[in-house]
Design an enzyme around this catalytic site. Structure first.
Site, PDB file in Angstrom:
ATOM      1  N   GLU A 153      43.959  35.849  42.786  1.00 19.04           N
ATOM      2  CA  GLU A 153      44.360  37.184  42.356  1.00 19.04           C
ATOM      3  C   GLU A 153      44.563  37.144  40.848  1.00 19.04           C
ATOM      4  O   GLU A 153      45.080  36.175  40.305  1.00 19.04           O
ATOM      5  CB  GLU A 153      45.646  37.604  43.066  1.00 19.04           C
ATOM      6  CG  GLU A 153      45.395  37.933  44.513  1.00 19.04           C
ATOM      7  CD  GLU A 153      46.661  38.205  45.303  1.00 19.04           C
ATOM      8  OE1 GLU A 153      47.671  38.634  44.724  1.00 19.04           O
ATOM      9  OE2 GLU A 153      46.633  37.975  46.532  1.00 19.04           O
ATOM     10  N   LYS A 205      39.549  24.804  53.030  1.00 18.26           N
ATOM     11  CA  LYS A 205      40.372  25.831  52.382  1.00 18.26           C
ATOM     12  C   LYS A 205      41.851  25.417  52.359  1.00 18.26           C
ATOM     13  O   LYS A 205      42.535  25.503  51.340  1.00 18.26           O
ATOM     14  CB  LYS A 205      40.189  27.162  53.121  1.00 18.26           C
ATOM     15  CG  LYS A 205      41.131  28.258  52.708  1.00 18.26           C
ATOM     16  CD  LYS A 205      40.893  28.735  51.294  1.00 18.26           C
ATOM     17  CE  LYS A 205      42.005  29.648  50.847  1.00 18.26           C
ATOM     18  NZ  LYS A 205      41.874  30.056  49.462  1.00 18.26           N
ATOM     19  N   ASN A 209      44.240  24.490  48.908  1.00 16.86           N
ATOM     20  CA  ASN A 209      45.505  25.136  48.550  1.00 16.86           C
ATOM     21  C   ASN A 209      46.681  24.174  48.651  1.00 16.86           C
ATOM     22  O   ASN A 209      47.598  24.217  47.833  1.00 16.86           O
ATOM     23  CB  ASN A 209      45.747  26.364  49.431  1.00 16.86           C
ATOM     24  CG  ASN A 209      45.038  27.586  48.863  1.00 16.86           C
ATOM     25  OD1 ASN A 209      44.420  27.514  47.814  1.00 16.86           O
ATOM     26  ND2 ASN A 209      45.122  28.701  49.569  1.00 16.86           N
ATOM     27  N   CYS A 261      49.229  33.012  49.616  1.00 15.38           N
ATOM     28  CA  CYS A 261      48.386  31.889  50.073  1.00 15.38           C
ATOM     29  C   CYS A 261      49.090  30.538  50.093  1.00 15.38           C
ATOM     30  O   CYS A 261      49.228  29.936  51.161  1.00 15.38           O
ATOM     31  CB  CYS A 261      47.130  31.817  49.221  1.00 15.38           C
ATOM     32  SG  CYS A 261      46.065  33.239  49.484  1.00 15.38           S
TER      33      CYS A 261
HETATM   34  P1  NAD Z   1      45.750  41.820  52.656  1.00 19.44           P
HETATM   35  O1  NAD Z   1      46.969  41.914  53.476  1.00 19.44           O
HETATM   36  O2  NAD Z   1      45.769  42.242  51.233  1.00 19.44           O
HETATM   37  O3  NAD Z   1      44.555  42.637  53.367  1.00 19.44           O
HETATM   38  C1  NAD Z   1      44.265  42.579  54.710  1.00 19.44           C
HETATM   39  C2  NAD Z   1      43.700  43.931  55.135  1.00 19.44           C
HETATM   40  O4  NAD Z   1      43.233  43.824  56.481  1.00 19.44           O
HETATM   41  C3  NAD Z   1      44.729  45.053  55.124  1.00 19.44           C
HETATM   42  O5  NAD Z   1      44.230  46.132  54.358  1.00 19.44           O
HETATM   43  C4  NAD Z   1      44.871  45.434  56.600  1.00 19.44           C
HETATM   44  O6  NAD Z   1      45.147  46.808  56.787  1.00 19.44           O
HETATM   45  C5  NAD Z   1      43.524  45.046  57.144  1.00 19.44           C
HETATM   46  N1  NAD Z   1      43.491  44.826  58.605  1.00 19.44           N
HETATM   47  C6  NAD Z   1      44.335  44.110  59.363  1.00 19.44           C
HETATM   48  N2  NAD Z   1      43.962  44.151  60.660  1.00 19.44           N
HETATM   49  C7  NAD Z   1      42.831  44.904  60.715  1.00 19.44           C
HETATM   50  C8  NAD Z   1      41.965  45.312  61.763  1.00 19.44           C
HETATM   51  N3  NAD Z   1      42.194  44.929  63.010  1.00 19.44           N
HETATM   52  N4  NAD Z   1      40.913  46.089  61.460  1.00 19.44           N
HETATM   53  C9  NAD Z   1      40.671  46.468  60.186  1.00 19.44           C
HETATM   54  N5  NAD Z   1      41.471  46.114  59.144  1.00 19.44           N
HETATM   55  C10 NAD Z   1      42.531  45.348  59.404  1.00 19.44           C
HETATM   56  O7  NAD Z   1      45.279  40.298  52.783  1.00 19.44           O
HETATM   57  P2  NAD Z   1      44.443  39.454  51.711  1.00 19.44           P
HETATM   58  O8  NAD Z   1      45.368  38.952  50.650  1.00 19.44           O
HETATM   59  O9  NAD Z   1      43.222  40.188  51.344  1.00 19.44           O
HETATM   60  O10 NAD Z   1      44.048  38.192  52.613  1.00 19.44           O
HETATM   61  C11 NAD Z   1      43.087  38.282  53.642  1.00 19.44           C
HETATM   62  C12 NAD Z   1      42.751  36.865  54.092  1.00 19.44           C
HETATM   63  O11 NAD Z   1      42.159  36.138  53.009  1.00 19.44           O
HETATM   64  C13 NAD Z   1      43.958  36.049  54.510  1.00 19.44           C
HETATM   65  O12 NAD Z   1      43.585  35.197  55.561  1.00 19.44           O
HETATM   66  C14 NAD Z   1      44.274  35.237  53.268  1.00 19.44           C
HETATM   67  O13 NAD Z   1      44.937  34.033  53.562  1.00 19.44           O
HETATM   68  C15 NAD Z   1      42.898  34.966  52.729  1.00 19.44           C
HETATM   69  N6  NAD Z   1      42.836  34.731  51.278  1.00 19.44           N
HETATM   70  C16 NAD Z   1      43.606  35.464  50.443  1.00 19.44           C
HETATM   71  C17 NAD Z   1      43.510  35.255  49.067  1.00 19.44           C
HETATM   72  C18 NAD Z   1      44.354  36.054  48.100  1.00 19.44           C
HETATM   73  O14 NAD Z   1      44.428  35.660  46.941  1.00 19.44           O
HETATM   74  N7  NAD Z   1      44.985  37.125  48.519  1.00 19.44           N
HETATM   75  C19 NAD Z   1      42.611  34.291  48.555  1.00 19.44           C
HETATM   76  C20 NAD Z   1      41.823  33.585  49.460  1.00 19.44           C
HETATM   77  C21 NAD Z   1      41.946  33.802  50.818  1.00 19.44           C
END
Ligand code: NAD
Length: 433
Positions: A153, A205, A209, A261
Site C-alpha cells: 500500500e 507469500k 511477509n 498483512c
Molecule cells: P480489503 O478488505 O481492502 O478488500 C476486500 C474486498 O472484498 C472488500 O471490498 C469486500 O467488500 C470484498 N468482498 C468480501 N467478500 C466478498 C464476496 N463474497 N464477494 C465479493 N466481494 C467480497 O482487503 P485487501 O487489503 O484488498 O486484501 C485482500 C487480500 O489480499 C487479503 O487476503 C490480503 O491478505 C491480501 N493482500 C493484501 C495486501 C495489502 O497491502 N492490502 C497486499 C497483498 C495481499
C-alpha cells in the site's frame, strides 16, 4: 482478455485497474453495494497514490467496469481473480469464508472452462479446497492458480505494474502458459515469472511477509537494547545494511508494525505450522515483540511525565499504519491512543489521509486537527507515529511556540536528536543516542 476481479479493496481495485491499463476488459465485483455505487460515480473508496486518475481513465475508455453482479462477471470472463479479504480468526488462522463464498458462486455460474486465480493471501492447501468448492457446483473444468500479491500500500500501482517477480502456483503447463501471457506486459524488464506448485506459491507469500516482519521485530529489539547501552541504532543499521548478505531494507526500527498483512500473515503462518504439528517458534517472538513495541512510546512518555497522564494533552502526528495510505488496520496509533486515553490524557491528532477511517473506527474520543501544526496547540508533547514525508522537515521554532512543553516522542526516528536538543526540545527516539 476478459477478466473478472472479485473483491475491490486495496488489492482487487489496484489489480483490476492495472490489468485494464494493459488493455484487458476488466469487471470489478464486490458485494459491498455502497462501494460499487460510489465507484460507478467516480468516488474511489481508498487512498492510493495515482489510483483515482487511472481508474477514471480506464472507465472512460471502457476497459473497467464495476458491478455487484458476480454471475454476469463470471459469464463474461475467461479469467477470474479472487481478491477478497482473509481476516484472522481468533486463533490466528485465516478466515476463508469470503474466498469459499466466491468459489461457490464461480462454480454456480460458469458456463464453460475457467481459470480461477487466487490473489488473496491464503494458507497452504487452499487452492485444492477452492477447486473442490467450485466443482461441487459445476461439471466444467476449473483450473485454480495460486498467485499471491506482493504489492505494498502506498506504492501499489508501481508494485503491480512492475513486480519484482510474479509467483504462479499451478501444475498445468497449459495454464502456466496462459498466465505467462497475462503477465507478459508487466515483466518487460525480464523480472521473473516463477512457476511452482500451488502449495509452494501459497507458502511463498507467508514466508515473504513473515521474514520482513522478523527483520523489523529484530531491529526493534536491538533498538530497545541500544537505548539501554547508549548505542545508536542508526549506526548499527548503516554498519550491517552495507553488508550485501544483509542489505539495507527493512532495518528501520519504530513503534511497531501494523497493516492488514504483516500481523495477520505472521499469525496465520504460525497457525498453519501448528495445524501441521510443527511450531514456528521464531514467529511467536516476532508477534510478541511487536505487541510490546506498539507500546514503546508509552514507556518513554511515562518515563518523562510519570505514570499518571491526567490533564496532559498529546499531539499525535500520523494515524495510518504507514505513510501514503489511509489504511489504519492494526495501526500502532490505535494502540497508543487507547493507552493514552486510559491514562487520562487528551489527544489532538493529524494525518493527511487516515482521519476519516480513524474517526469511523474510534469516534470522537480524540480531537482531529486540520493541520499538523494545529494539532500542537496547547499540547504537552508531540508523538510521531507515522513517517509521512511532510512531517520530516517541519518548522521547529513554530512547533515550540505552539506546544505547551517542547517534548518530542519520535516513534519513527524522523528527526535528528542533536538538532532537536540544540533547539531546546526534550527528544526521545527509538534506539537513538
Ligand atoms: P480489503 O478488505 O481492502 O478488500 C476486500 C474486498 O472484498 C472488500 O471490498 C469486500 O467488500 C470484498 N468482498 C468480501 N467478500 C466478498 C464476496 N463474497 N464477494 C465479493 N466481494 C467480497 O482487503 P485487501 O487489503 O484488498 O486484501 C485482500 C487480500 O489480499 C487479503 O487476503 C490480503 O491478505 C491480501 N493482500 C493484501 C495486501 C495489502 O497491502 N492490502 C497486499 C497483498 C495481499
Amino acid at each position: 482478455m476478459h477478466i473478472a476481479v472479485v473483491g475491490s479493496g486495496y488489492v482487487g481495485l489496484v489489480a483490476a485497474t492495472c490489468l485494464a491499463e494493459m488493455g484487458n476488459d476488466v469487471m470489478t465485483v464486490d458485494n459491498d453495494t455502497m462501494k460499487i455505487e460510489d465507484l460507478k460515480k467516480g468516488i474511489i473508496p481508498i487512498y492510493e497514490p495515482g489510483l483515482d486518475e487511472m481508474i477514471l481513465r480506464n472507465v472512460r475508455e471502457e476497459r473497467l467496469e464495476f458491478t455487484t453482479d458476480i454471475r454476469d462477471a463470471v459469464l463474461r470472463s475467461r479469467i477470474i481473480f479472487i481478491a477478497v479479504g482473509t481476516p484472522p480468526e481468533e486463533d490466528g488462522s485465516a478466515d476463508l469464508q469470503n474466498v469459499f463464498a466466491v468459489a461457490a458462486d464461480i462454480g454456480r455460474y460458469m458456463d464453460g472452462p475457467r481459470i480461477v486465480i487466487n490473489k488473496s493471501t491464503v494458507p497452504v492447501g487452499t487452492a485444492e479446497m477452492v477447486k473442490a468448492e467450485i466443482i461441487k457446483h459445476t461439471s466444467f473444468r476449473a483450473d485454480v492458480v495460486s498467485n499471491p500479491e506482493f504489492l505494498k500500500e502506498g506504492s501499489a500501482i508501481d508494485d503491480f505494474m512492475k513486480p519484482d517477480r510474479v509467483v504462479i502456483g499451478t501444475d498445468s503447463d497449459e495454464v502456466a502458459e496462459e498466465m505467462r501471457e497475462l503477465y507478459a506486459p508487466f515483466v518487460r524488464t525480464n523480472n521473473p515469472i516463477l512457476v511452482m506448485s500451488n502449495r509452494s506459491a501459497e507458502l511463498t507469500k507467508y514466508v515473504a511477509n513473515s521474514l520482513l516482519a522478523t527483520r523489523i521485530s529484530f531491529m526493534n529489539e536491538i533498538a530497545n537494547f541500544c537505548d539501554i547501552i547508549d548505542a545508536d541504532i542508526r549506526d548499527i543499521r548503516r554498519g550491517i545494511g552495507s553488508d550485501r548478505r544483509i542489505g539495507p531494507s527493512f532495518l528501520f526500527p519504530g513503534a511497531g508494525f501494523g497493516g492488514s498483512c504483516f500481523p495477520k500473515d505472521v499469525k496465520a503462518l504460525r497457525a498453519t505450522s501448528k495445524e501441521n504439528g510443527y511450531s514456528l517458534r521464531i514467529l511467536e517472538a516476532v508477534t510478541s515483540v511487536n505487541t510490546d513495541q506498539k507500546l514503546i512510546l508509552i514507556d518513554k512518555i511515562t518515563k518523562h511525565f510519570g505514570e499518571d497522564l491526567k490533564g496532559l494533552r498529546f499531539a499525535v502526528w500520523g494515524l495510518a499504519f504507514k505513510p501514503n495510505t489511509d489504511d489504519i488496520r492494526e495501526a500502532s496509533s490505535l494502540v497508543l491512543i487507547d493507552e493514552l486515553l486510559k491514562r487520562g490524557a487528551s489527544i489532538s491528532a493529524f494525518d493527511p489521509e487516515a482521519m476519516k477511517n480513524t474517526r469511523e473506527h474510534i469516534g470522537d474520543v480524540i480531537d482531529f486537527a486540520e493541520s499538523n501544526y494545529q494539532a500542537l496547540e496547547n499540547a504537552d508533547a508531540i508523538v510521531v507515529v507515522t513517517e509521512w514525508t511532510e512531517f520530516r522537515e517541519p518548522d521547529f521554532e513554530r512547533m515550540k511556540k505552539l506546544l505547551r512543553q517542547p517534548v518530542v516522542f519520535d516513534g519513527r526516528n524522523i528527526f535528528s536528536p542533536s538538532k532537536l536538543k540544540g533547539l531546546g526540545f526534550s527528544y526521545y527516539g527509538i534506539g537513538r543516542r
